[in-house]
Design a protein around this motif. Structure first.
Motif, short mmCIF file in Angstrom:
data_model
loop_
_atom_site.label_atom_id
_atom_site.label_comp_id
_atom_site.label_asym_id
_atom_site.label_seq_id
_atom_site.Cartn_x
_atom_site.Cartn_y
_atom_site.Cartn_z
N CYS A 207 0.85 -1.19 0.00
CA CYS A 207 0.00 0.00 0.00
C CYS A 207 0.89 1.24 0.00
CB CYS A 207 -0.90 -0.02 1.23
SG CYS A 207 -2.03 1.39 1.37
N LYS A 208 0.53 2.22 -0.80
CA LYS A 208 1.33 3.44 -0.88
C LYS A 208 1.14 4.35 0.32
CE LYS A 208 0.01 4.20 -5.34
NZ LYS A 208 -0.08 4.91 -6.62
N SER A 209 0.08 4.14 1.09
CA SER A 209 -0.18 5.00 2.25
C SER A 209 0.82 4.70 3.37
CB SER A 209 -1.61 4.77 2.75
OG SER A 209 -2.54 5.12 1.74
N LYS A 210 0.93 5.61 4.31
CA LYS A 210 1.93 5.51 5.37
C LYS A 210 1.29 5.38 6.76
CE LYS A 210 5.07 6.41 2.22
NZ LYS A 210 5.93 5.34 1.69
N CYS A 211 0.07 4.90 6.85
CA CYS A 211 -0.64 4.85 8.12
C CYS A 211 0.19 4.13 9.19
CB CYS A 211 -1.98 4.14 7.95
SG CYS A 211 -3.05 4.91 6.72
N SER A 212 0.32 4.76 10.34
CA SER A 212 1.22 4.26 11.39
C SER A 212 0.72 3.02 12.10
CB SER A 212 1.46 5.36 12.42
OG SER A 212 0.24 5.71 13.08
N PHE A 213 -0.59 2.76 12.01
CA PHE A 213 -1.18 1.65 12.76
C PHE A 213 -1.34 0.39 11.92
CE2 PHE A 213 -4.56 3.85 10.58
CZ PHE A 213 -5.31 2.81 10.05
N CYS A 214 -1.28 0.49 10.59
CA CYS A 214 -1.69 -0.60 9.72
C CYS A 214 -0.65 -1.72 9.72
CB CYS A 214 -1.93 -0.08 8.31
SG CYS A 214 -2.82 -1.26 7.27
N LEU A 215 -1.09 -2.93 9.98
CA LEU A 215 -0.20 -4.06 10.19
C LEU A 215 0.44 -4.57 8.90
CD1 LEU A 215 0.84 -6.17 12.26
CD2 LEU A 215 -1.18 -7.55 11.71
N TRP A 216 -0.37 -4.83 7.87
CA TRP A 216 0.14 -5.55 6.70
C TRP A 216 1.25 -4.84 5.95
CZ3 TRP A 216 -1.15 -10.36 6.98
CH2 TRP A 216 -2.35 -10.72 7.59
N PRO A 217 1.11 -3.55 5.60
CA PRO A 217 2.19 -2.91 4.85
C PRO A 217 3.50 -2.83 5.63
CG PRO A 217 0.15 -1.67 4.65
CD PRO A 217 -0.07 -2.68 5.73
N GLN A 218 3.42 -2.83 6.95
CA GLN A 218 4.62 -2.68 7.76
C GLN A 218 5.27 -4.02 8.13
OE1 GLN A 218 4.43 0.73 10.73
NE2 GLN A 218 2.24 0.44 10.37
N THR A 219 4.60 -5.13 7.83
CA THR A 219 5.13 -6.43 8.24
C THR A 219 5.31 -7.41 7.08
OG1 THR A 219 2.90 -7.21 8.77
CG2 THR A 219 4.19 -6.26 10.58
N ILE A 220 4.41 -7.39 6.11
CA ILE A 220 4.48 -8.35 5.01
C ILE A 220 4.46 -7.66 3.64
CG2 ILE A 220 3.35 -10.28 3.85
CD1 ILE A 220 2.44 -11.35 6.45
N GLY A 221 3.44 -6.86 3.40
CA GLY A 221 3.20 -6.37 2.04
C GLY A 221 4.12 -5.27 1.57
N GLY A 222 4.63 -4.44 2.49
CA GLY A 222 5.48 -3.34 2.09
C GLY A 222 4.69 -2.09 1.72
N ILE A 313 -6.09 13.92 14.30
CA ILE A 313 -5.81 12.50 14.49
C ILE A 313 -5.38 11.86 13.17
CG2 ILE A 313 -6.84 10.26 15.06
CD1 ILE A 313 -8.47 11.65 17.20
N LEU A 314 -6.04 12.21 12.07
CA LEU A 314 -5.63 11.70 10.77
C LEU A 314 -4.19 12.11 10.46
CD1 LEU A 314 -8.82 12.34 8.57
CD2 LEU A 314 -8.13 10.24 9.74
N ASN A 315 -3.82 13.32 10.84
CA ASN A 315 -2.43 13.76 10.64
C ASN A 315 -1.48 12.96 11.53
OD1 ASN A 315 -3.48 15.68 8.91
ND2 ASN A 315 -3.31 17.37 10.36
N ASN A 316 -1.91 12.71 12.77
CA ASN A 316 -1.05 11.98 13.71
C ASN A 316 -0.71 10.58 13.21
OD1 ASN A 316 -1.08 14.15 15.47
ND2 ASN A 316 -2.63 13.28 16.84
N ILE A 317 -1.67 9.95 12.52
CA ILE A 317 -1.43 8.58 12.04
C ILE A 317 -0.95 8.55 10.60
CG2 ILE A 317 -3.12 7.58 13.64
CD1 ILE A 317 -5.08 7.39 11.28
N ARG A 318 -0.69 9.72 10.04
CA ARG A 318 -0.18 9.84 8.67
C ARG A 318 -1.12 9.21 7.65
NH1 ARG A 318 5.68 8.58 7.50
NH2 ARG A 318 5.39 6.55 8.46
N LYS A 319 -2.40 9.49 7.82
CA LYS A 319 -3.42 8.94 6.92
C LYS A 319 -3.31 9.53 5.52
CE LYS A 319 -7.01 6.40 6.01
NZ LYS A 319 -6.92 4.93 6.05
N GLY A 320 -2.86 10.78 5.43
CA GLY A 320 -2.71 11.39 4.11
C GLY A 320 -4.03 11.79 3.48
N LEU A 321 -4.99 12.16 4.30
CA LEU A 321 -6.31 12.57 3.80
C LEU A 321 -6.80 13.82 4.52
CD1 LEU A 321 -8.36 9.25 3.46
CD2 LEU A 321 -7.67 10.77 1.61
N ARG A 322 -7.58 14.62 3.80
CA ARG A 322 -8.22 15.79 4.41
C ARG A 322 -9.69 15.51 4.59
NH1 ARG A 322 -6.27 19.36 0.17
NH2 ARG A 322 -8.46 19.98 -0.02
N ILE A 323 -10.25 16.04 5.66
CA ILE A 323 -11.66 15.82 5.97
C ILE A 323 -12.56 16.30 4.84
CG2 ILE A 323 -13.56 16.52 7.49
CD1 ILE A 323 -11.78 14.48 8.79
#
Length: 479
Positions: A207-222, A313-323
């Motif tokens: 996933c191209k997103s950088k969400c700080s909480f998301c498990l898969w991109p940070q452990t398996i998928g990249g 909060i979206l900024n804190n988790i690096r969601k990369g989205l605006r409300i």
């Protein structure tokens, strides 16, 4: 080639945390995802067998009957149930001392050495993206020559081979539908917002997103999206359609299927004529012109990670989205008749009692057809886990999520100075009640039920399960 058994092991009743589910816990409403992470290597090893014990209702005694028929056992492990997975491995080793046993999955990829040392029954841990690692093991290649592997050396010391490179030629991977047809029953798989029976598979990873909480991109998928070509996906869907005429909906389970807009439009146009609705995971920033193309070619449901209705909060988790972008996207989906299943998380960094209220009001405003509300899960291997350690946010035990509770429910692991873990825990049930039990929403759900008898039966069952969830959670809090 070793005769290989791929196992999503027995677990808590109603636990949907292995081999395909993104939240490793029992859900408010029982559901089962396909074991996609196991099906792919199973499709690459000739003569293999895939067993999904939780979905098919198999017990440990049931699956142990297979122990003596196989030389290699690959178990998909999750953080919350790892102790249980070790017991499964030990039972298989006792039944067949010659069987080789390995663990795969996001949890063992992150903490390979403790995972290996948790039981002498475990012969290896395959780290990160493990498809070709398992193929080479099944072929009999020496462990020391296999990338991405953790095992015990001749002297008993733990050995880590170099990391395996991510797979970039996704078209080289075989389709999983033949494995599904051979080993699984679509009737065993149920998700409340997808038509039953459904079929799900990956068309890409990462996933191209950088969400700080998301498990898969940070452990398996990249954190790069690697995908099959549009032509390959179209052929895959055609094959699955022919193999599963009973299936009423296809689900593309990529972390963010809509990361590549040109590709997803091409896929939509290529499968639109098949007459089968489809759905996918999406980010809340798809342009209206793309939504129009997708809707015109069979898109029915988008699963959207809203997470929070508070920009900070979206900024804190690096969601990369605006409300404002999220609201415009949601409005477009409503106007185009695209159903949205929204996912929200309580307890992310910056959460307070007030922000929970703001997110609830936001959820009512964007008004997804259905939603799910989870507690922030700082799994090892994620940035959120490191933040929690550094800031002292863990309530008591930093390994709480890896231990789970007695019933398999997700734990409220984080606690902040102005928001306790108990408040986060209670906030989930209150969020559900406030969102669903309002006049406009109740009328919307009743109208939907009246349009489809199968939907009516399913919604009634979900209602019963939801009340059971509330009763169980309240009882747990009282203890």
């Amino acid at each position: 080639m070793k005769k290989s058994l791929f196992l999503n092991p027995p677990s808590f009743d109603g636990f949907d945390g292995g081999a395909g589910a993104r939240f490793q816990a029992k859900r408010e409403i029982k559901s089962n995802w396909y074991p996609t992470w196991l099906a792919q290597p199973a499709a690459m090893v000739p003569g293999s067998k895939l067993v999904d014990a939780p979905a098919s209702g198999k017990t440990l005694d049931d699956v142990l009957k297979l122990a003596k028929d196989y030389e290699l056992l690959v178990i998909y492990a999750s953080a919350a149930t790892y102790a249980s997975e070790c017991k499964v491995a030990e039972a298989f080793k006792q039944a067949n001392p010659n069987i080789m046993i390995g663990m795969v999955g996001a949890h063992v990829a992150t903490v390979p050495e403790p995972s290996l040392l948790a039981s002498t029954a475990i012969d290896f841990v395959a780290r990160h993206e493990f498809d070709y690692t398992i193929v080479e093991i099944a072929e009999g290649k020496p462990f020391a020559e296999i990338d991405g592997l953790t095992f015990r050396g001749p002297d008993g010391a733990v050995v880590h081979t170099k990391d395996r490179e991510l797979i970039h030629d996704m078209d080289a991977l075989p389709y999983v539908a033949p494995v599904y047809r051979r080993d699984l029953n679509p009737d065993d798989y149920f998700i409340g917002y997808i038509r039953h029976p459904y079929l799900s598979f990956y068309t890409g990873r990462g996933c191209k997103s950088k969400c700080s909480f998301c498990l898969w991109p940070q452990t398996i998928g990249g954190r790069v999206y690697r995908a099959r070509s549009a032509a390959s996906v179209i052929e895959e869907v055609k094959q699955a359609r022919a193999m599963f005429p009973e299936v009423r909906e296809f689900f593309f389970d990529d972390d963010t299927f809509t990361d590549d807009l040109e590709r997803v439009e091409e896929i939509a146009r290529g499968i639109g004529h098949l007459g089968v609705p489809w759905s996918c995971n999406a980010k809340a920033n798809i342009p209206r012109k793309t939504l129009e193309v997708l809707k015109a070619n069979g898109l029915r449901v988008l699963v959207v990670g809203y997470e929070s209705g508070v920009q900070e909060i979206l900024n804190n988790i690096r969601k990369g989205l605006r409300i404002d972008i999220i609201k415009r996207f949601s409005k477009d989906c409503h106007e185009l008749g695209i159903v949205v299943h929204g996912t929200f998380i309580l307890g992310l960094p910056g959460e307070t009692r007030e922000t929970i209220k703001q997110t609830l009001e936001f959820a009512k405003e964007v008004n997804p057809r259905t939603l799910q509300v989870s507690m922030a899960a700082p799994y090892p291997g994620t940035e959120l886990y490191e933040q929690a350690l550094a800031n002292g946010w863990f309530k008591q035990d930093k390994d709480l999520l890896m231990k789970g509770d007695a019933g398999g429910w997700q734990a409220a692991a984080l606690s902040y100075p102005d928001l306790t873990s108990d408040e986060i825990f209670q906030g989930v049930a209150e969020f559900y009640k406030a969102f669903y039990f309002r006049p406009g929403k109740i009328g919307e759900i009743v109208w939907e039920m009246l349009q489809d008898w199968d939907m009516m039966k399913r919604r009634l069952r979900e209602g019963v399960e939801f009340f059971q969830f509330l009763r169980t959670r309240n009882a747990a809090k009282a203890c």
